[in-house]
Enzyme design. Structure first.
Site, PDB file in Angstrom:
ATOM      1  N   GLY A 278      -1.799   5.192   6.065  1.00 40.44           N
ATOM      2  CA  GLY A 278      -2.215   5.138   4.915  1.00 40.44           C
ATOM      3  C   GLY A 278      -1.326   5.697   3.890  1.00 40.44           C
ATOM      4  O   GLY A 278      -0.146   6.207   3.706  1.00 40.44           O
TER       5      GLY A 278
ATOM      6  N   GLU B 274      -5.152  -5.298  10.740  1.00 43.40           N
ATOM      7  CA  GLU B 274      -4.822  -6.490  10.255  1.00 43.40           C
ATOM      8  C   GLU B 274      -5.692  -7.583  10.612  1.00 43.40           C
ATOM      9  O   GLU B 274      -6.313  -7.661  11.832  1.00 43.40           O
ATOM     10  CB  GLU B 274      -3.482  -6.531  10.467  1.00 43.40           C
ATOM     11  CG  GLU B 274      -2.532  -5.534  10.022  1.00 43.40           C
ATOM     12  CD  GLU B 274      -2.266  -5.387   8.501  1.00 43.40           C
ATOM     13  OE1 GLU B 274      -2.530  -6.339   7.867  1.00 43.40           O
ATOM     14  OE2 GLU B 274      -1.888  -4.067   7.854  1.00 43.40           O
TER      15      GLU B 274
ATOM     16  N   VAL C 164       7.023   7.458  12.320  1.00 47.02           N
ATOM     17  CA  VAL C 164       6.371   7.987  13.511  1.00 47.02           C
ATOM     18  C   VAL C 164       4.943   8.466  13.549  1.00 47.02           C
ATOM     19  O   VAL C 164       4.154   7.726  14.075  1.00 47.02           O
ATOM     20  CB  VAL C 164       6.990   9.054  14.282  1.00 47.02           C
ATOM     21  CG1 VAL C 164       6.186   9.618  15.367  1.00 47.02           C
ATOM     22  CG2 VAL C 164       8.332   8.652  14.484  1.00 47.02           C
TER      23      VAL C 164
ATOM     24  N   LYS D 247       6.948   3.758  18.078  1.00 43.12           N
ATOM     25  CA  LYS D 247       7.006   5.352  17.595  1.00 43.12           C
ATOM     26  C   LYS D 247       7.589   6.483  18.803  1.00 43.12           C
ATOM     27  O   LYS D 247       8.289   7.149  18.326  1.00 43.12           O
ATOM     28  CB  LYS D 247       5.605   5.546  17.106  1.00 43.12           C
ATOM     29  CG  LYS D 247       5.267   4.992  15.717  1.00 43.12           C
ATOM     30  CD  LYS D 247       3.821   5.071  15.387  1.00 43.12           C
ATOM     31  CE  LYS D 247       3.423   4.371  14.041  1.00 43.12           C
ATOM     32  NZ  LYS D 247       1.927   4.372  13.929  1.00 43.12           N
TER      33      LYS D 247
ATOM     34  N   ILE E 180       1.931  13.238   9.413  1.00 42.62           N
ATOM     35  CA  ILE E 180       2.368  14.480  10.419  1.00 42.62           C
ATOM     36  C   ILE E 180       3.809  14.820  10.308  1.00 42.62           C
ATOM     37  O   ILE E 180       4.508  13.927  10.591  1.00 42.62           O
ATOM     38  CB  ILE E 180       1.729  14.072  11.655  1.00 42.62           C
ATOM     39  CG1 ILE E 180       0.265  13.604  11.537  1.00 42.62           C
ATOM     40  CG2 ILE E 180       2.056  15.377  12.549  1.00 42.62           C
ATOM     41  CD1 ILE E 180      -0.211  13.256  13.141  1.00 42.62           C
TER      42      ILE E 180
ATOM     43  N   ASP F  14       3.107  -1.191  18.164  1.00 42.10           N
ATOM     44  CA  ASP F  14       3.407  -0.065  17.181  1.00 42.10           C
ATOM     45  C   ASP F  14       3.522   1.327  17.935  1.00 42.10           C
ATOM     46  O   ASP F  14       4.366   2.109  17.605  1.00 42.10           O
ATOM     47  CB  ASP F  14       2.015  -0.111  16.260  1.00 42.10           C
ATOM     48  CG  ASP F  14       2.082   0.958  15.371  1.00 42.10           C
ATOM     49  OD1 ASP F  14       2.850   0.965  14.155  1.00 42.10           O
ATOM     50  OD2 ASP F  14       1.480   2.150  15.526  1.00 42.10           O
TER      51      ASP F  14
ATOM     52  N   THR G 242       0.639  -1.154  -0.121  1.00 38.40           N
ATOM     53  CA  THR G 242       0.049  -0.024  -0.025  1.00 38.40           C
ATOM     54  C   THR G 242       0.954   1.182  -0.097  1.00 38.40           C
ATOM     55  O   THR G 242       0.667   2.421  -0.941  1.00 38.40           O
ATOM     56  CB  THR G 242      -1.056   0.083   1.251  1.00 38.40           C
ATOM     57  OG1 THR G 242      -1.850  -1.132   1.182  1.00 38.40           O
ATOM     58  CG2 THR G 242      -1.889   1.355   1.312  1.00 38.40           C
TER      59      THR G 242
END
Length: 423
Positions: A295, A182, A124, A197, A128, A193, A13
Site C-alpha cells: 500500500g 492485479e 520485503v 522477499k 513493517i 513475490d 501508487t
C-alpha cells in the site's frame, strides 16, 4: 541542516505516497520525478508538473541529485538505470524486491566500490520494519529460522476462502475488484513475490547469499474450497508461507508454498492483507512483527524512513551507515525440496472399494511414511470417496514416491492436493 536533493523514479501508487509524505520534511528537496506518461493528470494539490520527466536518466545523470528513490519496479531497464546512478556516486533507496533478489549482488558490489549505499526497507514487508532491525539491533543474534506471510494478496484470498467459503476463483475476483490483486495476478498467486522477499530476508538473516533460482516456489492456485474445509475440520488454516531456516549441518532450506498452519500458531491468526514475520534466533528467541505489507502509505513509511536516516548520516559522515552495507561473499548451500522433512496433508480420490484405505496405508508404510490421521469424506455419485491423510514427519522424496505409486493402483483415481503442515 542542508537539504537533501532527491530524484524519484516511478510515480504510481507508491511513488505518489512517497511524494506526499516528503512534503512534511523541509530538509528534503525533490528535484525531478521520472514517470511513464508526463501528460497524465496528477491528483495532487499544488503539484508542479515542471519537475516531471519521462527520461529517468535525467535523474541519475543529474549532478545536483544526492539520492535516487526507485519505486518503479521491474528488472529491465531499472538495473541499468540504478547502475548508472551508483557510478555517478548517488545513494539508492528502493522498494524493488525482484531487482534485489535477481541482481542484488551486482548492485551491492558496485555500491561498495563507489562508496554509496543501497537502502531497501520497503522491499520485503511494506511498512513493517525488518531489514534495518536485522542489520542493527538484532545483529547480536544468530538467526536460525524465518516463517512469514509476505504477500497480502494471497493472504486476503485465503482468508476469504476460509471465512466466506468462497472458491479460489471467486475470492481472486473479489481481491481484484478491491484493488488487492492485479489484473494479471501471477506474481502474487504463484508465489513469485513472496519468493523474492524471502530471498532478500534470508540472505541478510543468515549472512549467506541465497540464490532466488534455487528457492522452491508453489502458489495457491490449486487450493480448493474442500481443502479449506478439510483443514478447518482438522484444526488448521491454510496460509502461503515463506520459510527460511538453517539446518543442523549448516545447509539452508528456503522455500515458498501453501501450508496447513495449526490454529494455535500465531501466523494462523494473520488475516486479510496483513503481513507477519516470525524470526527465531539466539539469544532473542521467537520474535514476531506484524503490519501492513503493501500500500502507498505503509510502503512510503519505509522508503521515507530510509531516506531520513540517510540524510542524518550524510551530515556527519562521508561513509554513512556502514552496518547497512551488504557483503555476502559466502554462497548459501541450499537444499532441494526433495531433501526436506515435513508433515503432509494429502487429499485423495479413491474408488469406494474394500481395502482402498488399506492400500494407502500399505504404500505409505513401504515408503517410510507414518500416518497420523486418515479421514474419509463420504461417497460421491460415481462411487468414489474423498480421503484426507495427515502424515507424521516424513521426507519429501519419500512422499513423492508414495504418491507416484498410489497413482498406479486401480483403486486410486486422483491425488487432489499435497500440502505441507506447520504446527
Amino acid at each position: 541542516m542542508k537539504a537533501l536533493k532527491v530524484g524519484i523514479i516511478g510515480f504510481g501508487t507508491v511513488g505518489t505516497g512517497v511524494y506526499k509524505v516528503l512534503q512534511s520534511f523541509p530538509n528534503v528537496e525533490i528535484i525531478k520525478i521520472a514517470v511513464k506518461n508526463i501528460n497524465k493528470k496528477r491528483e495532487i494539490e499544488n503539484f508542479d508538473n515542471n519537475i516531471l520527466t519521462d527520461n529517468p536518466y535525467e535523474i541519475v545523470n543529474n549532478p545536483e541529485i544526492d539520492v535516487v528513490i526507485e519505486v518503479a519496479g521491474n528488472v529491465d531497464p531499472t538495473f541499468d538505470i540504478l547502475t548508472t546512478a551508483i557510478k555517478n556516486k548517488k545513494h539508492i533507496v528502493t522498494a524493488n524486491k525482484e531487482l534485489l533478489a535477481k541482481k542484488g549482488s551486482e548492485l551491492f558490489k558496485l555500491a561498495k566500490e563507489n562508496n554509496v549505499i543501497i537502502l531497501y526497507e520497503a522491499a520485503v514487508a511494506g511498512g513493517i520494519p525488518i531489514i534495518m532491525p536485522v542489520k542493527t539491533i538484532l545483529c547480536a543474534n544468530k538467526i536460525s529460522k524465518i516463517a512469514a506471510i509476505l504477500n497480502g494478496t494471497t493472504n486476503y484470498i485465503l482468508t476469504k476462502m476460509s471465512e466466506k467459503e468462497l472458491s479460489y476463483e471467486t475470492a481472486l475476483k473479489q481481491a481484484q475488484e478491491l484493488g488487492y490483486a492485479e489484473t494479471d495476478p501471477t506474481g502474487d498467486v504463484e508465489g513469485f513475490d513472496a519468493a523474492y522477499k524471502i530471498s532478500i530476508l534470508s540472505t541478510i538473516s543468515f549472512n549467506k547469499k541465497v540464490d532466488i533460482n534455487k528457492i522452491y516456489r508453489e502458489g495457491i492456485t490449486k487450493i480448493t474450497a474442500q481443502d479449506i474445509k478439510s483443514a478447518k475440520e482438522l484444526g488448521y488454516t491454510i496460509k502461503l508461507i515463506a520459510m527460511g531456516q538453517v539446518l543442523e549441518d549448516g545447509k539452508i532450506d528456503v522455500r515458498v508454498h501453501p501450508m496447513l498452519v495449526a490454529r494455535k500458531h500465531l501466523l494462523a491468526k494473520i488475516d486479510n492483507a496483513t503481513n507477519s514475520i516470525m524470526l527465531t534466533g539466539y539469544p532473542v528467541g521467537d520474535l514476531v512483527l506484524t503490519g501492513a505489507g503493501a500500500g502507498a502509505e505503509p510502503t512510503a513509511s519505509s522508503v521515507v524512513g530510509d531516506l531520513l536516516v540517510l540524510s542524518a548520516e550524510l551530515e556527519s559522515s562521508d561513509s554513512p551507515l556502514p552496518q547497512a552495507v551488504c557483503n555476502h561473499s559466502e554462497i548459501a548451500d541450499q537444499i532441494d525440496i526433495g531433501e526436506t522433512y515435513n508433515e503432509y496433508y494429502i487429499s485423495i480420490t479413491a474408488s469406494n472399494n474394500p481395502g482402498a484405505i488399506g492400500i494407502i496405508g500399505t504404500i505409505c508404510g513401504k515408503n517410510n511414511i507414518n500416518i497420523s490421521t486418515i479421514m474419509q469424506k463420504g461417497i460421491n455419485e460415481d462411487n468414489t470417496a474423498e480421503i484426507v491423510v495427515i502424515t507424521e514427519r516424513s521426507k519429501e522424496a519419500d512422499v513423492q514416491n508414495a504418491l507416484a505409486e498410489l497413482l498406479k493402483s486401480n483403486n486410486i483415481k486422483n491425488i487432489n492436493n499435497l500440502l505441507r503442515v506447520m504446527n
